[in-house]
Design a protein around this motif. Structure first.
Motif, PDB file in Angstrom:
ATOM      1  N   GLN A 247       0.800  -1.128   0.127  1.00  0.00           N
ATOM      2  CA  GLN A 247      -0.151  -0.142   0.070  1.00  0.00           C
ATOM      3  C   GLN A 247       0.591   1.391  -0.087  1.00  0.00           C
ATOM      4  OE1 GLN A 247      -2.051  -0.843   3.534  1.00  0.00           O
ATOM      5  NE2 GLN A 247      -3.501  -2.238   2.645  1.00  0.00           N
ATOM      6  N   GLY A 248       2.056   1.163   0.039  1.00  0.00           N
ATOM      7  CA  GLY A 248       2.897   2.429   0.138  1.00  0.00           C
ATOM      8  C   GLY A 248       2.987   3.211   1.460  1.00  0.00           C
ATOM      9  N   ARG A 249       2.725   2.184   2.408  1.00  0.00           N
ATOM     10  CA  ARG A 249       2.946   2.844   3.772  1.00  0.00           C
ATOM     11  C   ARG A 249       4.291   2.521   4.430  1.00  0.00           C
ATOM     12  NH1 ARG A 249      -1.246   4.386   1.775  1.00  0.00           N
ATOM     13  NH2 ARG A 249      -3.147   4.102   2.648  1.00  0.00           N
ATOM     14  N   ILE A 250       4.570   3.163   5.367  1.00  0.00           N
ATOM     15  CA  ILE A 250       5.851   3.066   6.301  1.00  0.00           C
ATOM     16  C   ILE A 250       5.607   1.857   7.318  1.00  0.00           C
ATOM     17  CG2 ILE A 250       7.562   3.976   7.788  1.00  0.00           C
ATOM     18  CD1 ILE A 250       6.669   6.820   6.579  1.00  0.00           C
ATOM     19  N   VAL A 251       6.867   0.951   7.140  1.00  0.00           N
ATOM     20  CA  VAL A 251       6.764  -0.219   8.193  1.00  0.00           C
ATOM     21  C   VAL A 251       7.681  -0.184   9.127  1.00  0.00           C
ATOM     22  CG1 VAL A 251       7.182  -2.908   8.432  1.00  0.00           C
ATOM     23  CG2 VAL A 251       5.853  -1.936   6.558  1.00  0.00           C
ATOM     24  N   MET A 252       7.533  -0.077  10.607  1.00  0.00           N
ATOM     25  CA  MET A 252       8.525   0.100  11.453  1.00  0.00           C
ATOM     26  C   MET A 252       8.544  -1.251  12.037  1.00  0.00           C
ATOM     27  SD  MET A 252       7.363   3.875  12.695  1.00  0.00           S
ATOM     28  CE  MET A 252       6.990   5.376  11.709  1.00  0.00           C
ATOM     29  N   ALA A 253       9.554  -1.395  12.881  1.00  0.00           N
ATOM     30  CA  ALA A 253       9.688  -2.698  13.784  1.00  0.00           C
ATOM     31  C   ALA A 253      10.670  -2.406  15.031  1.00  0.00           C
ATOM     32  CB  ALA A 253      10.416  -3.705  12.978  1.00  0.00           C
ATOM     33  N   VAL A 254      10.386  -2.912  16.163  1.00  0.00           N
ATOM     34  CA  VAL A 254      10.980  -2.606  17.494  1.00  0.00           C
ATOM     35  C   VAL A 254      11.752  -4.063  17.303  1.00  0.00           C
ATOM     36  CG1 VAL A 254      11.092  -2.842  19.749  1.00  0.00           C
ATOM     37  CG2 VAL A 254       9.117  -1.509  18.563  1.00  0.00           C
ATOM     38  N   PRO A 255      13.304  -3.771  17.530  1.00  0.00           N
ATOM     39  CA  PRO A 255      14.106  -5.010  17.846  1.00  0.00           C
ATOM     40  C   PRO A 255      13.920  -5.696  19.058  1.00  0.00           C
ATOM     41  CG  PRO A 255      15.474  -2.993  18.121  1.00  0.00           C
ATOM     42  CD  PRO A 255      14.009  -2.570  17.782  1.00  0.00           C
ATOM     43  N   GLY A 256      14.515  -7.014  19.151  1.00  0.00           N
ATOM     44  CA  GLY A 256      14.453  -7.638  20.421  1.00  0.00           C
ATOM     45  C   GLY A 256      15.654  -8.759  20.652  1.00  0.00           C
ATOM     46  N   SER A 257      15.354  -9.543  21.502  1.00  0.00           N
ATOM     47  CA  SER A 257      16.532 -10.599  21.673  1.00  0.00           C
ATOM     48  C   SER A 257      16.511 -11.585  20.417  1.00  0.00           C
ATOM     49  CB  SER A 257      16.107 -11.369  23.101  1.00  0.00           C
ATOM     50  OG  SER A 257      16.916 -12.369  23.031  1.00  0.00           O
ATOM     51  N   ILE A 258      17.675 -11.954  20.186  1.00  0.00           N
ATOM     52  CA  ILE A 258      17.830 -12.798  19.095  1.00  0.00           C
ATOM     53  C   ILE A 258      17.553 -14.081  19.467  1.00  0.00           C
ATOM     54  CG2 ILE A 258      19.733 -11.395  17.804  1.00  0.00           C
ATOM     55  CD1 ILE A 258      21.692 -13.413  18.981  1.00  0.00           C
ATOM     56  N   LEU A 259      17.277 -14.374  20.843  1.00  0.00           N
ATOM     57  CA  LEU A 259      16.956 -15.667  21.297  1.00  0.00           C
ATOM     58  C   LEU A 259      15.124 -15.869  21.431  1.00  0.00           C
ATOM     59  CD1 LEU A 259      19.411 -16.082  24.161  1.00  0.00           C
ATOM     60  CD2 LEU A 259      19.416 -16.866  21.708  1.00  0.00           C
ATOM     61  N   ASP A 260      14.601 -14.635  21.177  1.00  0.00           N
ATOM     62  CA  ASP A 260      13.068 -14.818  21.418  1.00  0.00           C
ATOM     63  C   ASP A 260      12.286 -14.813  19.943  1.00  0.00           C
ATOM     64  OD1 ASP A 260      10.610 -14.304  22.056  1.00  0.00           O
ATOM     65  OD2 ASP A 260      11.034 -12.460  23.199  1.00  0.00           O
ATOM     66  N   ILE A 261      11.795 -16.119  19.883  1.00  0.00           N
ATOM     67  CA  ILE A 261      10.960 -16.351  18.771  1.00  0.00           C
ATOM     68  C   ILE A 261       9.885 -15.250  18.465  1.00  0.00           C
ATOM     69  CG2 ILE A 261      11.314 -18.832  18.938  1.00  0.00           C
ATOM     70  CD1 ILE A 261       8.301 -19.109  19.751  1.00  0.00           C
ATOM     71  N   HIS A 262       9.404 -14.492  19.377  1.00  0.00           N
ATOM     72  CA  HIS A 262       8.463 -13.295  19.186  1.00  0.00           C
ATOM     73  C   HIS A 262       9.049 -12.336  18.750  1.00  0.00           C
ATOM     74  CE1 HIS A 262       6.686 -16.140  22.421  1.00  0.00           C
ATOM     75  NE2 HIS A 262       5.603 -15.989  21.525  1.00  0.00           N
ATOM     76  N   THR A 263      10.392 -12.126  18.413  1.00  0.00           N
ATOM     77  CA  THR A 263      10.829 -11.154  17.796  1.00  0.00           C
ATOM     78  C   THR A 263      11.652 -11.416  16.236  1.00  0.00           C
ATOM     79  OG1 THR A 263      13.003 -11.005  19.124  1.00  0.00           O
ATOM     80  CG2 THR A 263      11.448  -9.612  19.930  1.00  0.00           C
ATOM     81  N   GLU A 264      11.511 -12.717  15.993  1.00  0.00           N
ATOM     82  CA  GLU A 264      12.085 -13.020  14.546  1.00  0.00           C
ATOM     83  C   GLU A 264      11.642 -12.381  13.694  1.00  0.00           C
ATOM     84  OE1 GLU A 264      11.369 -17.284  14.537  1.00  0.00           O
ATOM     85  OE2 GLU A 264      13.375 -17.886  15.497  1.00  0.00           O
ATOM     86  N   GLY A 265      10.259 -11.997  13.482  1.00  0.00           N
ATOM     87  CA  GLY A 265       9.544 -11.418  12.306  1.00  0.00           C
ATOM     88  C   GLY A 265      10.021  -9.837  12.371  1.00  0.00           C
ATOM     89  N   CYS A 266      10.247  -9.340  13.624  1.00  0.00           N
ATOM     90  CA  CYS A 266      10.669  -7.863  13.783  1.00  0.00           C
ATOM     91  C   CYS A 266      12.178  -7.845  12.931  1.00  0.00           C
ATOM     92  CB  CYS A 266      10.790  -7.156  14.963  1.00  0.00           C
ATOM     93  SG  CYS A 266       9.047  -7.072  15.770  1.00  0.00           S
ATOM     94  N   HIS A 267      12.964  -8.832  13.345  1.00  0.00           N
ATOM     95  CA  HIS A 267      14.296  -8.826  12.940  1.00  0.00           C
ATOM     96  C   HIS A 267      14.377  -9.182  11.273  1.00  0.00           C
ATOM     97  CE1 HIS A 267      15.684  -9.987  16.906  1.00  0.00           C
ATOM     98  NE2 HIS A 267      15.630  -8.674  16.878  1.00  0.00           N
ATOM     99  N   THR A 268      13.531  -9.819  10.824  1.00  0.00           N
ATOM    100  CA  THR A 268      13.617 -10.044   9.296  1.00  0.00           C
ATOM    101  C   THR A 268      13.086  -8.766   8.605  1.00  0.00           C
ATOM    102  OG1 THR A 268      12.875 -12.600   9.571  1.00  0.00           O
ATOM    103  CG2 THR A 268      12.324 -11.433   7.503  1.00  0.00           C
ATOM    104  N   LEU A 269      12.222  -8.067   9.263  1.00  0.00           N
ATOM    105  CA  LEU A 269      11.548  -6.787   8.508  1.00  0.00           C
ATOM    106  C   LEU A 269      12.775  -5.918   8.644  1.00  0.00           C
ATOM    107  CD1 LEU A 269       8.098  -6.720  10.221  1.00  0.00           C
ATOM    108  CD2 LEU A 269       8.576  -6.925   7.837  1.00  0.00           C
ATOM    109  N   LEU A 270      13.478  -5.691   9.655  1.00  0.00           N
ATOM    110  CA  LEU A 270      14.477  -4.820   9.723  1.00  0.00           C
ATOM    111  C   LEU A 270      15.811  -4.947   8.892  1.00  0.00           C
ATOM    112  CD1 LEU A 270      14.891  -4.421  13.933  1.00  0.00           C
ATOM    113  CD2 LEU A 270      13.959  -2.514  12.089  1.00  0.00           C
TER     114      LEU A 270
END
Length: 308
Positions: A247-270
């Motif tokens: 849609q041409g929108r901005i995507v932002m992500a908050v980084p987290g621990s590399i050991l936490d599966i709940h932040t894997e998606g954020c790291h991929t986006l970053l």
């Protein structure tokens, strides 16, 4: 007799035409009428199969149904693609909704500084602190926080905005008579009274699985940016991020621990170029760069037929 607007709603709510067909009907005609469906002209016959047109004719001859449709009270806002107050931001996305329903303060949908915030349904122990740290200053700056009323991050976002005197918009799958999840029932009623809930589906429409990704495109489409706070690699949150990019929108992500599966998606986006968010200023900086464009979208005439 049904007006063009009434006819559009009737065809939509009775599932007589799908969203694609309704957009085709709107975009390829200057005006369509009740009589067009009772005695279909050539252009309409080319657009809609004969069997489907016959079904529509029968539905339009159903006087009992028509009377109920015209006389039933609607204690909620209904926007159609034909309306001048249809949210112009949705005209900028692929596959915009034809009909939208709003429960609560309908004017919130026109507030320009809207930020969508989404994330996992299974947040970490630090997630609430992150939500507070990043979003509380935005509430003080009159941002509207948009999310999906799901468990986890979504609920945190809505509750934070409400508790600290801000405003929030929840976009849900299914009609207003089927709030989901049940554990958020009290929050649903609160948001419907004090804030705004939006649905693309008629009030009595039960939830189906396909509605969640459809709902997600509206979450990302309504705001200048989508902020991801914790997301698994394979999740609805990541689908919404993809839709935001489309849609041409901005995507932002908050980084987290590399050991936490709940932040894997954020790291991929970053890794793929999403904006890394460390503090509130990182968000405000993006809004300051986009505010003028969004003000222009908000003030554009929505009389799209005259422009064509």
């Amino acid at each position: 007799m049904l007006t063009e607007r009434d006819l559009l709603i009737y065809l939509y709510e009775d599932h007589l035409l799908n969203r694609h067909q309704l957009h085709q009907l709107i975009n390829e005609t200057k005006k369509f009428t009740f009589d067009d469906f009772m005695s279909p002209p050539a252009w309409l016959s080319r657009m809609i199969p004969c069997k489907q047109l016959n079904t529509i004719k029968e539905a339009l001859r159903n006087q009992k149904r028509l009377h109920a449709f015209l006389t039933t009270a609607r204690p909620y806002k209904t926007w159609t693609y034909l309306d001048d107050d249809y949210p112009p931001v949705f005209r900028t996305i692929p596959d915009p909704p034809v009909i939208l329903y709003g429960k609560g303060d309908a004017m919130l949908i026109h507030h320009p500084s809207r930020l969508s915030v989404i994330g996992t349904r299974e947040p970490s122990a630090s997630a609430k602190s992150i939500v507070y740290y990043l979003l509380k200053p935005l509430i003080n700056q009159d941002f509207i926080l948009v999310s999906g009323l799901a468990k986890g991050i979504d609920s945190y976002v809505h509750r934070l905005a409400s508790y600290y005197g801000g405003k929030t918009i929840a976009i849900i799958a299914g009609g207003f008579s089927h709030p989901y999840p049940k554990e958020n029932l009290q929050l649903f009623h609160h948001l419907g009274e004090k804030h705004l809930i939006i649905s693309e589906y008629p009030i009595n429409e039960p939830i189906k699985k396909y509605m969640f990704p459809e709902r997600n495109r509206l979450i990302s489409g309504l705001s200048f940016a989508t902020l991801i706070i914790e997301a698994k690699q394979k999740s609805g949150t990541m689908i919404t991020a993809d839709q935001a990019l489309e849609q041409g929108r901005i995507v932002m992500a908050v980084p987290g621990s590399i050991l936490d599966i709940h932040t894997e998606g954020c790291h991929t986006l970053l890794q793929s170029g999403a904006k890394l968010v460390r503090n509130t200023y990182d968000i405000v900086e993006e809004w300051d760069a986009e505010a003028l464009n969004w003000a222009e979208i908000a003030t554009k005439s929505s009389d799209f037929r005259k422009k064509s």
